[in-house]
Motif scaffolding. Sequence first.
Motif, PDB file in Angstrom:
ATOM      1  N   GLU A 192       0.664  -1.532  -0.063  1.00 15.97           N
ATOM      2  CA  GLU A 192      -0.126   0.640   0.443  1.00 15.97           C
ATOM      3  C   GLU A 192       0.693   0.777   0.214  1.00 15.97           C
ATOM      4  N   GLU A 193       0.382   1.869  -1.075  1.00 11.97           N
ATOM      5  CA  GLU A 193       1.221   3.137  -1.053  1.00 11.97           C
ATOM      6  C   GLU A 193       0.106   4.320  -0.386  1.00 11.97           C
ATOM      7  N   PRO A 194       0.979   4.864   0.572  1.00 12.41           N
ATOM      8  CA  PRO A 194      -0.054   6.012   1.949  1.00 12.41           C
ATOM      9  C   PRO A 194      -0.144   7.524   1.279  1.00 12.41           C
ATOM     10  N   GLU A 195      -1.398   8.069   1.039  1.00 12.87           N
ATOM     11  CA  GLU A 195      -1.438   9.088   0.864  1.00 12.87           C
ATOM     12  C   GLU A 195      -0.265  10.216   1.323  1.00 12.87           C
ATOM     13  N   ARG A 214      -3.535   5.495  -0.840  1.00 10.12           N
ATOM     14  CA  ARG A 214      -3.436   6.094  -1.670  1.00 10.12           C
ATOM     15  C   ARG A 214      -3.356   5.467  -3.182  1.00 10.12           C
ATOM     16  N   ALA A 215      -2.738   3.940  -3.386  1.00 11.58           N
ATOM     17  CA  ALA A 215      -2.752   3.143  -4.919  1.00 11.58           C
ATOM     18  C   ALA A 215      -2.930   1.400  -3.715  1.00 11.58           C
ATOM     19  N   ALA A 216      -3.379   0.375  -3.965  1.00 17.26           N
ATOM     20  CA  ALA A 216      -2.500  -1.111  -2.990  1.00 17.26           C
ATOM     21  C   ALA A 216      -1.997  -1.513  -3.847  1.00 17.26           C
ATOM     22  N   TYR A 217      -1.609  -2.896  -4.390  1.00 20.94           N
ATOM     23  CA  TYR A 217      -0.721  -3.664  -5.525  1.00 20.94           C
ATOM     24  C   TYR A 217      -1.139  -4.901  -4.505  1.00 20.94           C
ATOM     25  N   CYS A 218      -1.017  -6.118  -5.724  1.00 21.80           N
ATOM     26  CA  CYS A 218      -2.272  -7.232  -5.168  1.00 21.80           C
ATOM     27  C   CYS A 218      -0.517  -7.774  -5.840  1.00 21.80           C
ATOM     28  N   HIS A 219       0.566  -8.929  -5.502  1.00 23.20           N
ATOM     29  CA  HIS A 219       1.715  -9.401  -5.680  1.00 23.20           C
ATOM     30  C   HIS A 219       1.820  -8.663  -7.122  1.00 23.20           C
ATOM     31  N   GLY A 220       1.966  -7.439  -6.881  1.00 23.84           N
ATOM     32  CA  GLY A 220       2.567  -6.480  -7.389  1.00 23.84           C
ATOM     33  C   GLY A 220       1.559  -5.641  -9.127  1.00 23.84           C
ATOM     34  N   TYR A 221       0.350  -6.062  -9.061  1.00 25.78           N
ATOM     35  CA  TYR A 221      -0.980  -5.489  -9.571  1.00 25.78           C
ATOM     36  C   TYR A 221      -1.164  -4.589  -9.348  1.00 25.78           C
ATOM     37  N   ASP A 222      -1.412  -3.304  -9.388  1.00 32.57           N
ATOM     38  CA  ASP A 222      -2.131  -2.200  -9.185  1.00 32.57           C
ATOM     39  C   ASP A 222      -3.950  -2.952  -8.882  1.00 32.57           C
ATOM     40  N   VAL A 223      -4.347  -2.767  -8.261  1.00 28.56           N
ATOM     41  CA  VAL A 223      -5.918  -3.637  -8.041  1.00 28.56           C
ATOM     42  C   VAL A 223      -6.667  -2.584  -8.452  1.00 28.56           C
ATOM     43  N   TYR A 224      -7.013  -1.683  -8.218  1.00 30.40           N
ATOM     44  CA  TYR A 224      -8.208  -0.238  -7.658  1.00 30.40           C
ATOM     45  C   TYR A 224      -7.679   0.443  -9.156  1.00 30.40           C
ATOM     46  N   GLY A 284       6.714  -8.385  -1.866  1.00 28.83           N
ATOM     47  CA  GLY A 284       6.704  -9.344  -2.692  1.00 28.83           C
ATOM     48  C   GLY A 284       7.477  -8.609  -4.333  1.00 28.83           C
ATOM     49  N   PRO A 285       6.687  -8.760  -5.580  1.00 29.80           N
ATOM     50  CA  PRO A 285       7.324  -8.730  -6.910  1.00 29.80           C
ATOM     51  C   PRO A 285       7.046  -6.508  -7.095  1.00 29.80           C
ATOM     52  N   ALA A 286       8.128  -6.246  -7.742  1.00 33.71           N
ATOM     53  CA  ALA A 286       7.712  -4.971  -7.917  1.00 33.71           C
ATOM     54  C   ALA A 286       6.560  -4.656  -8.600  1.00 33.71           C
ATOM     55  N   PRO A 287       5.843  -3.091  -8.328  1.00 35.18           N
ATOM     56  CA  PRO A 287       4.373  -3.296  -9.525  1.00 35.18           C
ATOM     57  C   PRO A 287       4.585  -3.719 -11.209  1.00 35.18           C
ATOM     58  N   ARG A 288       3.692  -3.980 -11.631  1.00 31.66           N
ATOM     59  CA  ARG A 288       3.958  -4.911 -12.543  1.00 31.66           C
ATOM     60  C   ARG A 288       2.639  -4.930 -13.131  1.00 31.66           C
ATOM     61  N   SER A 289       2.234  -4.914 -15.019  1.00 24.81           N
ATOM     62  CA  SER A 289       1.360  -4.494 -15.409  1.00 24.81           C
ATOM     63  C   SER A 289       0.026  -6.091 -15.777  1.00 24.81           C
ATOM     64  N   TRP A 290      -1.114  -5.690 -15.443  1.00 25.30           N
ATOM     65  CA  TRP A 290      -1.413  -7.083 -15.043  1.00 25.30           C
ATOM     66  C   TRP A 290      -2.076  -6.943 -16.777  1.00 25.30           C
ATOM     67  N   ALA A 291      -2.530  -5.845 -17.320  1.00 27.54           N
ATOM     68  CA  ALA A 291      -2.421  -6.379 -18.962  1.00 27.54           C
ATOM     69  C   ALA A 291      -1.169  -7.080 -20.100  1.00 27.54           C
ATOM     70  N   GLU A 292      -0.119  -6.645 -19.166  1.00 28.66           N
ATOM     71  CA  GLU A 292       0.887  -7.806 -19.618  1.00 28.66           C
ATOM     72  C   GLU A 292       1.474  -8.997 -18.522  1.00 28.66           C
ATOM     73  N   ARG A 293       0.712  -9.486 -17.716  1.00 25.78           N
ATOM     74  CA  ARG A 293       0.471 -10.316 -17.076  1.00 25.78           C
ATOM     75  C   ARG A 293       1.077 -11.958 -17.787  1.00 25.78           C
ATOM     76  N   GLY A 294       1.946 -13.040 -16.969  1.00 23.38           N
ATOM     77  CA  GLY A 294       2.794 -13.456 -17.395  1.00 23.38           C
ATOM     78  C   GLY A 294       1.675 -14.605 -16.448  1.00 23.38           C
ATOM     79  N   SER A 295       1.768 -16.246 -16.518  1.00 22.44           N
ATOM     80  CA  SER A 295       1.286 -16.906 -15.871  1.00 22.44           C
ATOM     81  C   SER A 295       2.093 -17.921 -14.710  1.00 22.44           C
ATOM     82  N   VAL A 296       1.336 -18.434 -13.358  1.00 21.94           N
ATOM     83  CA  VAL A 296       2.123 -19.289 -13.076  1.00 21.94           C
ATOM     84  C   VAL A 296       1.625 -21.061 -13.850  1.00 21.94           C
ATOM     85  N   ALA A 297       2.966 -21.732 -13.689  1.00 22.85           N
ATOM     86  CA  ALA A 297       3.210 -23.064 -13.819  1.00 22.85           C
ATOM     87  C   ALA A 297       1.864 -23.904 -13.687  1.00 22.85           C
TER      88      ALA A 297
END
Lengths: 267, 272
Positions: A14-17, A25-35, B258-271
């Motif tokens: 979670e990135e704070p405001e 401000r923003a939340a990431y699940c395993h690196g993906y921007d959830v919102y 965990g992983p650094a921010p990454r793109s959902w649109a360009e996501r890979g998949s787990v085996a």
Amino acid sequence: MTQAPTLTTRIWLEEPESGDSFSTRAAYCHGYDVYGEMLGRASWAEMLFLLVRGEAPWPEQAELLENLAVALANAGPRDQAVQAAMASSTGGAPAAAALMAALSVGAGRHGGARDVFDAMTGWAECGTDLDAWLMRLGDMSAQRLDIWPSRERAAGFDPHGVKTPGIVLQALARLATGGWARRLNWLAEHRAALEAAAGLPLAMTSIAAAAFTDLGLDPEQGEMLYLLLRLPGAAAHALEQRALGYKRFPFPAVQLEDDPAVTEAVV
Amino acid sequence: MSGPEMLAANAELLRTRVGACWPGTRAVFRGQDLHQDLDGIGWMGLYVFGITGRRFAANELKVLEGIWTMTSYPDTRLWNNRVAALAANARSASVLGLSAAIASTEAGVFGGGPGLQSIDFFLRAGEKLRAGETVEAIVSTELAERRILGFGRPINATDERLPPLMRLVEREGLDQGLHYRMAFEVEQALLRRKPFLKLNFAGLTAALAADLGFTARQYQLYNILKTLAGMPPCIVEAAEKPEGTLMPMSCENVTYGGPAPRSWAERGSVAA
């Protein structure tokens, strides 16, 4: 002032405001921007898979989890976990009490999450080795005592059934359509031999265990998801019985077998 | 009888030996009229009668109640208490928090799990001792297969609850039981191997319960409430604090690995 202890996670960032570190401000699940990116694009099944496994699912995996979620969503009002939710709700207890009741009952070995855990342990130990499965299913040696009641039969089978229920066969047939779902396909192929070894018909917990294992989950993850995925039906039936009222909720007669006033034993 | 036939036979009528109530008339508790035969029974006496079907003597009940008293710590940081307090501070219903806290006491590293393992050990060890085995041999055999629960304690190996428990047990004349005495001999056998494996509260209470005739499953039901009295104070205080202020966690207090921010649109998949 002492420093607040920190929590460690690989799941959620979670990135704070600015100016308020308790507001997100923003939340990431395993690196993906959830919102910012997932919402509106990702399905519930994809989110579940991502949360538990840490990676996005293939479309086939998301489809299997989605279908499994439908299959498990409602065990029906005769199911003991759903009965518990209804009994809680009909007395007017809070919504959470109904779901806690469903979780407590649905956690057990009889059609519950512990049965799934045990069956998934079987997949971990036996894989798709039929001989290993036949030996495991016939092994009723004593287990070490733990908080769960001792096993009374092979996990994943119906102790009271005389034939494989139609809904179990339908679920297995539908979920085993993907060729990559190796265990589900193997289970469909060897069902008769496994049932003969267990001396009992297959239960829905076996389907869930095979599907979760095909999805790459370990027994603890499968146990947790099974609990979660069975809650919708418990919730719906609890709400329905609350609305119908306790006077219409079954309350069986009792036969007290050691009644000090024997004449009133049956009411 | 088995299968659907057995289910059908149980569908219409509840057959029971533990009791029933007839509102407006009477209630039966394990074969006794609750308001006549059991008139004046204490709560602990009723609770363990319900579990075991046996009536316990007054000195036994004092010890059973003392065990509950001595480890009910109202420390909100403790995991089970924290569950209760968080519910209250999140403005949930207090009993939902209490219920979840009790469930959380059936844990693996404290509470229900170790307690069950410990009485299981003492019951099996007691049989061996009666059969003529030495404590040293019993401990050696057990350690070859598994840990012995009820000995050793994280954070501090000294258990502050033992002196008051031992005083109570001696006062009530229950200090000569086979399992109780064996607990101290097992401690000595373990200390010869590892100096931190001192007898702890879970071990001595399990030994006492074995002396009092509890089975492991009966003990599971008794033992799980021994931290109960510490929970309500945590609930009461947490409810008095401003909502959401109990152990608040800022974004900075969460270490993400965990992983650094990454793109959902360009996501890979787990085996698979």
